[in-house]
Write a protein that holds these residues in place. Sequence first.
Motif, PDB file in Angstrom:
ATOM      1  N   SER B  31      21.437 -56.597 -29.467  1.00  0.00           N
ATOM      2  CA  SER B  31      22.140 -55.555 -28.718  1.00  0.00           C
ATOM      3  C   SER B  31      21.100 -54.701 -28.002  1.00  0.00           C
ATOM      4  O   SER B  31      20.154 -54.219 -28.618  1.00  0.00           O
ATOM      5  CB  SER B  31      22.975 -54.679 -29.654  1.00  0.00           C
ATOM      6  OG  SER B  31      24.047 -55.407 -30.187  1.00  0.00           O
ATOM      7  N   HIS B  33      20.108 -51.448 -25.547  1.00  0.00           N
ATOM      8  CA  HIS B  33      20.532 -50.101 -25.192  1.00  0.00           C
ATOM      9  C   HIS B  33      19.592 -49.552 -24.120  1.00  0.00           C
ATOM     10  O   HIS B  33      18.413 -49.945 -24.075  1.00  0.00           O
ATOM     11  CB  HIS B  33      20.524 -49.209 -26.436  1.00  0.00           C
ATOM     12  CG  HIS B  33      21.033 -49.891 -27.661  1.00  0.00           C
ATOM     13  ND1 HIS B  33      22.332 -50.328 -27.784  1.00  0.00           N
ATOM     14  CD2 HIS B  33      20.395 -50.274 -28.798  1.00  0.00           C
ATOM     15  CE1 HIS B  33      22.488 -50.922 -28.959  1.00  0.00           C
ATOM     16  NE2 HIS B  33      21.322 -50.901 -29.588  1.00  0.00           N
ATOM     17  N   PHE B  48      24.959 -48.656 -24.132  1.00  0.00           N
ATOM     18  CA  PHE B  48      24.706 -49.158 -25.481  1.00  0.00           C
ATOM     19  C   PHE B  48      25.417 -50.491 -25.679  1.00  0.00           C
ATOM     20  O   PHE B  48      26.366 -50.816 -24.950  1.00  0.00           O
ATOM     21  CB  PHE B  48      25.124 -48.133 -26.538  1.00  0.00           C
ATOM     22  CG  PHE B  48      26.604 -47.828 -26.597  1.00  0.00           C
ATOM     23  CD1 PHE B  48      27.161 -46.877 -25.748  1.00  0.00           C
ATOM     24  CD2 PHE B  48      27.428 -48.487 -27.497  1.00  0.00           C
ATOM     25  CE1 PHE B  48      28.510 -46.586 -25.797  1.00  0.00           C
ATOM     26  CE2 PHE B  48      28.780 -48.201 -27.552  1.00  0.00           C
ATOM     27  CZ  PHE B  48      29.331 -47.248 -26.696  1.00  0.00           C
ATOM     28  N   ASP B  49      24.928 -51.244 -26.643  1.00  0.00           N
ATOM     29  CA  ASP B  49      25.507 -52.560 -26.949  1.00  0.00           C
ATOM     30  C   ASP B  49      25.655 -53.422 -25.685  1.00  0.00           C
ATOM     31  O   ASP B  49      26.744 -53.943 -25.410  1.00  0.00           O
ATOM     32  CB  ASP B  49      26.842 -52.395 -27.661  1.00  0.00           C
ATOM     33  CG  ASP B  49      26.695 -51.809 -29.055  1.00  0.00           C
ATOM     34  OD1 ASP B  49      27.695 -51.379 -29.630  1.00  0.00           O
ATOM     35  OD2 ASP B  49      25.551 -51.790 -29.563  1.00  0.00           O
ATOM     36  N   GLN B  88      15.953 -50.689 -25.126  1.00  0.00           N
ATOM     37  CA  GLN B  88      15.618 -50.560 -26.559  1.00  0.00           C
ATOM     38  C   GLN B  88      16.458 -51.528 -27.372  1.00  0.00           C
ATOM     39  O   GLN B  88      17.626 -51.771 -27.064  1.00  0.00           O
ATOM     40  CB  GLN B  88      15.869 -49.132 -27.022  1.00  0.00           C
ATOM     41  CG  GLN B  88      15.638 -48.872 -28.522  1.00  0.00           C
ATOM     42  CD  GLN B  88      16.927 -48.724 -29.303  1.00  0.00           C
ATOM     43  OE1 GLN B  88      17.824 -47.991 -28.901  1.00  0.00           O
ATOM     44  NE2 GLN B  88      17.034 -49.421 -30.439  1.00  0.00           N
ATOM     45  N   TRP B  90      16.866 -53.121 -31.706  1.00  0.00           N
ATOM     46  CA  TRP B  90      16.486 -53.107 -33.117  1.00  0.00           C
ATOM     47  C   TRP B  90      16.042 -54.516 -33.464  1.00  0.00           C
ATOM     48  O   TRP B  90      16.802 -55.468 -33.304  1.00  0.00           O
ATOM     49  CB  TRP B  90      17.662 -52.690 -33.983  1.00  0.00           C
ATOM     50  CG  TRP B  90      17.538 -53.001 -35.449  1.00  0.00           C
ATOM     51  CD1 TRP B  90      18.237 -53.947 -36.157  1.00  0.00           C
ATOM     52  CD2 TRP B  90      16.661 -52.389 -36.397  1.00  0.00           C
ATOM     53  NE1 TRP B  90      17.849 -53.947 -37.479  1.00  0.00           N
ATOM     54  CE2 TRP B  90      16.900 -52.996 -37.652  1.00  0.00           C
ATOM     55  CE3 TRP B  90      15.707 -51.375 -36.309  1.00  0.00           C
ATOM     56  CZ2 TRP B  90      16.203 -52.610 -38.804  1.00  0.00           C
ATOM     57  CZ3 TRP B  90      15.034 -51.001 -37.461  1.00  0.00           C
ATOM     58  CH2 TRP B  90      15.284 -51.601 -38.684  1.00  0.00           C
ATOM     59  N   GLN B  96      12.118 -52.738 -37.062  1.00  0.00           N
ATOM     60  CA  GLN B  96      11.535 -51.739 -36.170  1.00  0.00           C
ATOM     61  C   GLN B  96      12.454 -51.541 -34.962  1.00  0.00           C
ATOM     62  O   GLN B  96      13.053 -52.494 -34.457  1.00  0.00           O
ATOM     63  CB  GLN B  96      10.181 -52.218 -35.645  1.00  0.00           C
ATOM     64  CG  GLN B  96       9.182 -52.601 -36.722  1.00  0.00           C
ATOM     65  CD  GLN B  96       8.400 -51.416 -37.224  1.00  0.00           C
ATOM     66  OE1 GLN B  96       7.569 -50.868 -36.524  1.00  0.00           O
ATOM     67  NE2 GLN B  96       8.693 -50.993 -38.460  1.00  0.00           N
ATOM     68  N   TYR B  97      12.533 -50.281 -34.505  1.00  0.00           N
ATOM     69  CA  TYR B  97      13.150 -50.021 -33.223  1.00  0.00           C
ATOM     70  C   TYR B  97      12.080 -50.234 -32.154  1.00  0.00           C
ATOM     71  O   TYR B  97      10.958 -49.742 -32.307  1.00  0.00           O
ATOM     72  CB  TYR B  97      13.675 -48.592 -33.146  1.00  0.00           C
ATOM     73  CG  TYR B  97      14.976 -48.395 -33.907  1.00  0.00           C
ATOM     74  CD1 TYR B  97      14.987 -48.339 -35.297  1.00  0.00           C
ATOM     75  CD2 TYR B  97      16.184 -48.287 -33.242  1.00  0.00           C
ATOM     76  CE1 TYR B  97      16.164 -48.181 -36.000  1.00  0.00           C
ATOM     77  CE2 TYR B  97      17.367 -48.123 -33.937  1.00  0.00           C
ATOM     78  CZ  TYR B  97      17.347 -48.068 -35.315  1.00  0.00           C
ATOM     79  OH  TYR B  97      18.522 -47.913 -36.011  1.00  0.00           O
ATOM     80  N   PHE B  99      11.090 -49.995 -28.029  1.00  0.00           N
ATOM     81  CA  PHE B  99      11.399 -49.546 -26.679  1.00  0.00           C
ATOM     82  C   PHE B  99      10.683 -50.429 -25.663  1.00  0.00           C
ATOM     83  O   PHE B  99       9.564 -50.918 -25.917  1.00  0.00           O
ATOM     84  CB  PHE B  99      10.932 -48.101 -26.460  1.00  0.00           C
ATOM     85  CG  PHE B  99      11.815 -47.077 -27.109  1.00  0.00           C
ATOM     86  CD1 PHE B  99      11.467 -46.502 -28.323  1.00  0.00           C
ATOM     87  CD2 PHE B  99      12.999 -46.670 -26.503  1.00  0.00           C
ATOM     88  CE1 PHE B  99      12.276 -45.555 -28.927  1.00  0.00           C
ATOM     89  CE2 PHE B  99      13.827 -45.720 -27.096  1.00  0.00           C
ATOM     90  CZ  PHE B  99      13.459 -45.167 -28.318  1.00  0.00           C
TER      91      PHE B  99
END
Lengths: 117, 108
Positions: B31, B33, B48-49, B88, B90, B96-97, B99
């Motif tokens: 996903s 964002h 988002f998504d 961004q 996940w 970890q997130y 970017f």
Amino acid sequence: QVQLVESGGGVVQPGRSLRLSCAASGFILGTSGLHWVRQAPGKGLEWVGVISSDGDSHHYAEALKGRFTISRDNSENTLFLQMNGLRAEDTAVYYCAIARDSYAYVWGQGTLVTVSP
Amino acid sequence: SYLLTQPPSMSVAPGQTARIPCEGHDIEAKSVHWYQQRPGQAPVLVVFDDSDRPSGIPERLSGSNSGNTATLTISRVEAGDEADYYCQVWDDTTEQYVFGTGTQVAVL
């Protein structure tokens, strides 16, 4: 209206510690996970870490593990970031943000940390 | 670690369409964002998504995700769209997130 306000930034010498806070209004922090994200001057966004709604689970950026710790006080509706052994490269604006699923959906305005002799 | 690559900058004329790519290995399985950061301001979630918009974000901003590239599209570009844009994800392998490197959009 949901609002996040970071505080605690300033000028600190290399090797010292600093604790940042993030206070929420219009929102009960205890219902959500929370992120810290930083941005060095003129650079992109860098994720620092996230804490679960109950504070029992954490994830951190690999490069920061061991020096940075995220905690929260849900009774005070506040999030914290403890930063130890600060280095020049930690100079950045630090943002807190409310986590939803796998993204950050509300951000604070940030607090500037400058690490300098 | 998982990497997300974006072009550093792009320019677009008012009224035209900007397409901002975000490249990552098999990104369609994640996903994606998107955040907009205007000069001197905090980031704001705009998609988002992959393709959903938070309330208050205009329909001119839209997202898609296929193969190794996710794309943020800004239609009928306005002066107020001038900003940095970050993708961004996940990464559940490393927990970890991540970017993207960010794209600075200039409106001519």
